[in-house]
Design a protein around this motif. Structure first.
Motif, PDB file in Angstrom:
ATOM      1  N   GLN A  79       0.827  -1.208   0.000  1.00 20.55           N
ATOM      2  CA  GLN A  79       0.000   0.000   0.000  1.00 20.55           C
ATOM      3  C   GLN A  79       0.865   1.263   0.000  1.00 20.55           C
ATOM      4  O   GLN A  79       0.524   2.235  -0.658  1.00 20.55           O
ATOM      5  CB  GLN A  79      -0.941  -0.012   1.196  1.00 20.55           C
ATOM      6  N   ARG A  80       1.957   1.243   0.724  1.00 21.02           N
ATOM      7  CA  ARG A  80       2.859   2.410   0.715  1.00 21.02           C
ATOM      8  C   ARG A  80       3.492   2.584  -0.662  1.00 21.02           C
ATOM      9  O   ARG A  80       3.647   3.702  -1.141  1.00 21.02           O
ATOM     10  CB  ARG A  80       3.909   2.278   1.808  1.00 21.02           C
ATOM     11  N   ALA A  81       3.856   1.488  -1.303  1.00 25.44           N
ATOM     12  CA  ALA A  81       4.413   1.572  -2.660  1.00 25.44           C
ATOM     13  C   ALA A  81       3.378   2.129  -3.624  1.00 25.44           C
ATOM     14  O   ALA A  81       3.689   2.936  -4.500  1.00 25.44           O
ATOM     15  CB  ALA A  81       4.899   0.199  -3.126  1.00 25.44           C
ATOM     16  N   ALA A  82       2.132   1.717  -3.460  1.00 23.38           N
ATOM     17  CA  ALA A  82       1.052   2.221  -4.322  1.00 23.38           C
ATOM     18  C   ALA A  82       0.796   3.694  -4.045  1.00 23.38           C
ATOM     19  O   ALA A  82       0.510   4.467  -4.956  1.00 23.38           O
ATOM     20  CB  ALA A  82      -0.224   1.415  -4.118  1.00 23.38           C
ATOM     21  N   GLY A  83       0.903   4.097  -2.787  1.00 21.92           N
ATOM     22  CA  GLY A  83       0.695   5.500  -2.435  1.00 21.92           C
ATOM     23  C   GLY A  83       1.765   6.406  -2.998  1.00 21.92           C
ATOM     24  O   GLY A  83       1.534   7.588  -3.238  1.00 21.92           O
ATOM     25  N   ALA A  84       2.957   5.854  -3.225  1.00 18.47           N
ATOM     26  CA  ALA A  84       4.042   6.645  -3.810  1.00 18.47           C
ATOM     27  C   ALA A  84       3.783   6.931  -5.287  1.00 18.47           C
ATOM     28  O   ALA A  84       4.379   7.835  -5.860  1.00 18.47           O
ATOM     29  CB  ALA A  84       5.378   5.915  -3.644  1.00 18.47           C
ATOM     30  N   GLY A  85       2.890   6.179  -5.893  1.00 12.93           N
ATOM     31  CA  GLY A  85       2.477   6.455  -7.267  1.00 12.93           C
ATOM     32  C   GLY A  85       2.915   5.421  -8.276  1.00 12.93           C
ATOM     33  O   GLY A  85       3.922   4.746  -8.107  1.00 12.93           O
ATOM     34  N   HIS A  86       2.113   5.279  -9.306  1.00 18.37           N
ATOM     35  CA  HIS A  86       2.362   4.431 -10.472  1.00 18.37           C
ATOM     36  C   HIS A  86       2.493   2.949 -10.148  1.00 18.37           C
ATOM     37  O   HIS A  86       3.177   2.213 -10.846  1.00 18.37           O
ATOM     38  CB  HIS A  86       3.569   4.923 -11.256  1.00 18.37           C
ATOM     39  N   VAL A  87       1.856   2.520  -9.051  1.00 17.42           N
ATOM     40  CA  VAL A  87       1.820   1.103  -8.687  1.00 17.42           C
ATOM     41  C   VAL A  87       0.393   0.763  -8.294  1.00 17.42           C
ATOM     42  O   VAL A  87      -0.219   1.460  -7.492  1.00 17.42           O
ATOM     43  CB  VAL A  87       2.777   0.791  -7.515  1.00 17.42           C
ATOM     44  N   ASN A  88      -0.129  -0.304  -8.862  1.00 19.32           N
ATOM     45  CA  ASN A  88      -1.429  -0.842  -8.446  1.00 19.32           C
ATOM     46  C   ASN A  88      -1.149  -2.057  -7.573  1.00 19.32           C
ATOM     47  O   ASN A  88      -0.499  -2.997  -8.015  1.00 19.32           O
ATOM     48  CB  ASN A  88      -2.270  -1.273  -9.647  1.00 19.32           C
ATOM     49  N   ALA A  89      -1.622  -2.019  -6.344  1.00 19.63           N
ATOM     50  CA  ALA A  89      -1.446  -3.140  -5.422  1.00 19.63           C
ATOM     51  C   ALA A  89      -2.742  -3.933  -5.367  1.00 19.63           C
ATOM     52  O   ALA A  89      -3.808  -3.363  -5.157  1.00 19.63           O
ATOM     53  CB  ALA A  89      -1.071  -2.623  -4.040  1.00 19.63           C
ATOM     54  N   VAL A 168       9.396  -4.936   1.413  1.00 14.48           N
ATOM     55  CA  VAL A 168       8.435  -5.181   0.332  1.00 14.48           C
ATOM     56  C   VAL A 168       8.256  -3.918  -0.498  1.00 14.48           C
ATOM     57  O   VAL A 168       8.225  -3.967  -1.730  1.00 14.48           O
ATOM     58  CB  VAL A 168       7.092  -5.686   0.904  1.00 14.48           C
ATOM     59  N   GLU A 169       8.172  -2.780   0.158  1.00  5.39           N
ATOM     60  CA  GLU A 169       8.024  -1.520  -0.553  1.00  5.39           C
ATOM     61  C   GLU A 169       9.223  -1.260  -1.474  1.00  5.39           C
ATOM     62  O   GLU A 169       9.054  -0.884  -2.644  1.00  5.39           O
ATOM     63  CB  GLU A 169       7.867  -0.375   0.452  1.00  5.39           C
ATOM     64  N   ARG A 170      10.439  -1.488  -0.971  1.00  7.63           N
ATOM     65  CA  ARG A 170      11.652  -1.306  -1.802  1.00  7.63           C
ATOM     66  C   ARG A 170      11.681  -2.300  -2.950  1.00  7.63           C
ATOM     67  O   ARG A 170      12.090  -1.970  -4.062  1.00  7.63           O
ATOM     68  CB  ARG A 170      12.905  -1.429  -0.935  1.00  7.63           C
ATOM     69  N   LEU A 171      11.267  -3.544  -2.684  1.00 10.45           N
ATOM     70  CA  LEU A 171      11.247  -4.569  -3.728  1.00 10.45           C
ATOM     71  C   LEU A 171      10.296  -4.172  -4.850  1.00 10.45           C
ATOM     72  O   LEU A 171      10.635  -4.289  -6.041  1.00 10.45           O
ATOM     73  CB  LEU A 171      10.826  -5.909  -3.120  1.00 10.45           C
ATOM     74  N   ILE A 172       9.139  -3.663  -4.505  1.00  9.83           N
ATOM     75  CA  ILE A 172       8.174  -3.233  -5.523  1.00  9.83           C
ATOM     76  C   ILE A 172       8.705  -2.047  -6.302  1.00  9.83           C
ATOM     77  O   ILE A 172       8.622  -2.000  -7.530  1.00  9.83           O
ATOM     78  CB  ILE A 172       6.809  -2.920  -4.883  1.00  9.83           C
ATOM     79  N   ALA A 173       9.295  -1.079  -5.595  1.00 13.76           N
ATOM     80  CA  ALA A 173       9.853   0.098  -6.275  1.00 13.76           C
ATOM     81  C   ALA A 173      10.948  -0.304  -7.246  1.00 13.76           C
ATOM     82  O   ALA A 173      11.017   0.214  -8.370  1.00 13.76           O
ATOM     83  CB  ALA A 173      10.373   1.091  -5.240  1.00 13.76           C
ATOM     84  N   ALA A 174      11.799  -1.245  -6.851  1.00 14.49           N
ATOM     85  CA  ALA A 174      12.870  -1.690  -7.732  1.00 14.49           C
ATOM     86  C   ALA A 174      12.317  -2.419  -8.960  1.00 14.49           C
ATOM     87  O   ALA A 174      12.799  -2.222 -10.084  1.00 14.49           O
ATOM     88  CB  ALA A 174      13.824  -2.609  -6.970  1.00 14.49           C
ATOM     89  N   ASN A 175      11.302  -3.245  -8.775  1.00 14.72           N
ATOM     90  CA  ASN A 175      10.712  -3.969  -9.903  1.00 14.72           C
ATOM     91  C   ASN A 175       9.903  -3.049 -10.800  1.00 14.72           C
ATOM     92  O   ASN A 175       9.842  -3.250 -12.016  1.00 14.72           O
ATOM     93  CB  ASN A 175       9.838  -5.108  -9.396  1.00 14.72           C
TER      94      ASN A 175
END
Length: 178
Positions: A79-89, A168-175
């Motif tokens: 959810q934090r990764a999605a809140g940073a933008g351009h990610v659908n969780a 998890v947030e860093r992993l999503i951002a990297a991918n």
């Protein structure tokens, strides 16, 4: 006294129907233009196109309390990764099943075009490894379990829920950036 006034109006309408009808049309047009030109003070809704966003999918199977805690922490990171933008969780719960029966759920996430599929718990390891072998272009992560498969990132659950959600947030951002 009101009766003669109403009678005069009715009589005026009968004698001059075009004039009265034209006046009514003019009044309706004036009201319509006033409403349209003054506008609405409410802001118009904003619609973003999210179809091009990176999609991260979480597969959870409620097998035990440890996995439930890992799933909560992983979902917070997503959810934090999605809140940073351009990610659908997205979260896909799977029923309490054995590892072999989890494979169709993982394949379903592949069909949903998830850029990264995150499976929670060591019990999801065999199905995740089988899906990784069958889908060479798909990226996977296993939270709370370790895998030696080259396309499965292992996320250790050693430093509490906040540390796990940050991983998890860093992993999503990297991918998502790849």
């Amino acid at each position: 006294m009101p009766v003669p006034t109403i009678a005069r109006l009715v009589g005026g309408v009968r004698r001059r129907p075009v004039l009265v009808g034209g006046g009514a049309v003019t009044a309706v047009v004036a009201v319509t233009l006033t409403v349209l030109l003054t506008g609405n003070d409410a802001p118009s809704p904003r619609a973003d196109n999210v179809s091009r966003n990176f999609r991260a999918c979480l597969l959870v199977s409620p097998t035990n309390a440890t996995d439930a805690g890992l799933a909560r922490a992983a979902w917070q990171g997503m959810q934090r990764a999605a809140g940073a933008g351009h990610v659908n969780a997205q979260r896909f719960p799977t029923p309490t099943i054995d590892a072999k029966a989890a494979l169709p759920y993982i394949n379903g996430a592949v069909q949903q075009h998830c850029g990264l599929i995150i499976a929670v718990g060591a019990g999801m390891k065999p199905a995740t490894e089988a899906a990784a072998a069958a889908n060479p272009h798909q990226r996977f992560a296993l939270v709370g379990g370790a895998s030696s498969h080259p396309r499965i990132a292992s996320v250790a659950a050693t430093d509490g829920s906040k540390g796990l959600s940050a991983k998890v947030e860093r992993l999503i951002a990297a991918n998502a950036a790849a």
